[in-house]
Design an enzyme around this catalytic site. Sequence first.
Site, PDB file in Angstrom:
ATOM      1  N   ASN A   1       0.871  -1.173   0.000  1.00 46.03           N
ATOM      2  CA  ASN A   1       0.000   0.000   0.000  1.00 46.03           C
ATOM      3  C   ASN A   1       0.910   1.225   0.000  1.00 46.03           C
ATOM      4  O   ASN A   1       1.494   1.572   1.024  1.00 46.03           O
ATOM      5  CB  ASN A   1      -0.904  -0.012   1.236  1.00 46.03           C
ATOM      6  CG  ASN A   1      -1.749   1.238   1.349  1.00 46.03           C
ATOM      7  OD1 ASN A   1      -1.967   1.950   0.373  1.00 46.03           O
ATOM      8  ND2 ASN A   1      -2.243   1.512   2.547  1.00 46.03           N
TER       9      ASN A   1
ATOM     10  N   LYS B   1       0.167   4.289  -0.332  1.00 52.51           N
ATOM     11  CA  LYS B   1      -0.434   5.508   0.223  1.00 52.51           C
ATOM     12  C   LYS B   1      -0.245   6.664  -0.770  1.00 52.51           C
ATOM     13  O   LYS B   1      -0.363   6.441  -1.971  1.00 52.51           O
ATOM     14  CB  LYS B   1       0.134   5.786   1.610  1.00 52.51           C
ATOM     15  CG  LYS B   1      -0.003   4.553   2.529  1.00 52.51           C
ATOM     16  CD  LYS B   1       0.346   4.806   3.960  1.00 52.51           C
ATOM     17  CE  LYS B   1       0.163   3.533   4.768  1.00 52.51           C
ATOM     18  NZ  LYS B   1       0.393   3.746   6.204  1.00 52.51           N
TER      19      LYS B   1
ATOM     20  N   HIS C   1      -9.235   1.543   5.455  1.00 51.38           N
ATOM     21  CA  HIS C   1      -7.946   1.778   6.100  1.00 51.38           C
ATOM     22  C   HIS C   1      -8.111   2.811   7.214  1.00 51.38           C
ATOM     23  O   HIS C   1      -8.907   3.744   7.100  1.00 51.38           O
ATOM     24  CB  HIS C   1      -6.925   2.260   5.064  1.00 51.38           C
ATOM     25  CG  HIS C   1      -5.516   2.231   5.555  1.00 51.38           C
ATOM     26  ND1 HIS C   1      -5.001   3.202   6.385  1.00 51.38           N
ATOM     27  CD2 HIS C   1      -4.513   1.338   5.347  1.00 51.38           C
ATOM     28  CE1 HIS C   1      -3.741   2.917   6.661  1.00 51.38           C
ATOM     29  NE2 HIS C   1      -3.426   1.786   6.039  1.00 51.38           N
TER      30      HIS C   1
ATOM     31  N   GLU D   1      -6.431   5.257   8.043  1.00 52.53           N
ATOM     32  CA  GLU D   1      -6.198   6.636   7.613  1.00 52.53           C
ATOM     33  C   GLU D   1      -7.434   7.214   6.930  1.00 52.53           C
ATOM     34  O   GLU D   1      -7.744   8.397   7.083  1.00 52.53           O
ATOM     35  CB  GLU D   1      -4.975   6.686   6.690  1.00 52.53           C
ATOM     36  CG  GLU D   1      -3.691   6.396   7.449  1.00 52.53           C
ATOM     37  CD  GLU D   1      -2.515   6.012   6.564  1.00 52.53           C
ATOM     38  OE1 GLU D   1      -1.439   5.766   7.117  1.00 52.53           O
ATOM     39  OE2 GLU D   1      -2.687   5.950   5.327  1.00 52.53           O
TER      40      GLU D   1
ATOM     41  N   GLU E   1      -5.017  -4.246  10.886  1.00 50.22           N
ATOM     42  CA  GLU E   1      -3.967  -3.245  10.998  1.00 50.22           C
ATOM     43  C   GLU E   1      -4.140  -2.459  12.295  1.00 50.22           C
ATOM     44  O   GLU E   1      -4.915  -1.493  12.336  1.00 50.22           O
ATOM     45  CB  GLU E   1      -4.030  -2.282   9.815  1.00 50.22           C
ATOM     46  CG  GLU E   1      -3.682  -2.917   8.498  1.00 50.22           C
ATOM     47  CD  GLU E   1      -3.232  -1.872   7.491  1.00 50.22           C
ATOM     48  OE1 GLU E   1      -2.191  -2.080   6.864  1.00 50.22           O
ATOM     49  OE2 GLU E   1      -3.899  -0.840   7.365  1.00 50.22           O
TER      50      GLU E   1
ATOM     51  N   GLY F   1       3.117   2.748  10.539  1.00 48.93           N
ATOM     52  CA  GLY F   1       4.042   3.850  10.312  1.00 48.93           C
ATOM     53  C   GLY F   1       4.755   4.342  11.558  1.00 48.93           C
ATOM     54  O   GLY F   1       5.388   5.389  11.546  1.00 48.93           O
TER      55      GLY F   1
ATOM     56  N   SER G   1       3.889  -2.091  10.036  1.00 48.47           N
ATOM     57  CA  SER G   1       5.350  -2.176  10.048  1.00 48.47           C
ATOM     58  C   SER G   1       5.858  -3.575   9.690  1.00 48.47           C
ATOM     59  O   SER G   1       6.812  -4.079  10.287  1.00 48.47           O
ATOM     60  CB  SER G   1       5.899  -1.718  11.406  1.00 48.47           C
ATOM     61  OG  SER G   1       5.542  -0.367  11.661  1.00 48.47           O
TER      62      SER G   1
END
Length: 251
Positions: free
Chosen positions: A9, A11, A95, A97, A167, A173, A213
């Site tokens: 991904n 992003k 996701h 985010e 996730e 991140g 990660s």
Amino acid sequence: MRTPFIAGNWKMNKNPKETQAFLDAVKGKLPDASKVETVIGAPAIDLTTLVAGAEGTPLKTAAENCYFEDEGAYTGETSPKALKEMGVDYVIIGHSERRGYFHETDEDINKKAKAIFKNNLLPIICCGESLTQREAGQTEDWVASQIEAALAGLTADQVKVSVLAYEPIWAIGTGKTATADQAQEVVAHIRATVEKLYNKDTADAVRILYGGSVKPANVKELMAKPDIDGGLVGGASMDPESFIALANYQD
């Protein structure tokens, strides 16, 4: 037997020129799709290059988002119908985010899942808890509620070919990674949730990824767990050599 699944991904990273350079670097170095399914999720502006470059290779493609309508006055959104016409294979939805920064709801994600199937694409549906929720002992209930909402109204056959991705928000991140045992515990709970909602055959068929990660140094330990079928990888998927190493973790 569930085929392992390694998905990148990117992003909001890479332009079309950089996408082509990545494709050139990984060409001929990815495993056969029957051994490990490899996917790259890229920004919408890169998808034309990605789809064209992946043709004839084992690499499959994913959009990082889509809207739940095929067309209309939705400035800036991406049509799932257009994604299918382009030749995209998967769409990443839910996701953290998207949920956090853009305030997407469980209802939005469910609508997107249905739109994805309507257009003969496949969803990669994300779920995960915050550090506060984990420390409060809410992980299992929270993740199960996200999965239940995302899958509402989908058939067992649709769920079998979906991909789910756990996730933990606190490990995306940040350099922190859930231990393999922590990841396995939650992924097993997700599989049990699918069995409760549908049946054992559906739960046994659906592939469930861990994301947070993931990198070449820890992928083998994660993949050794019985319920973890792959990784949804952020930063480590943007470097060709790193992605090649992840894809060939069995070697």
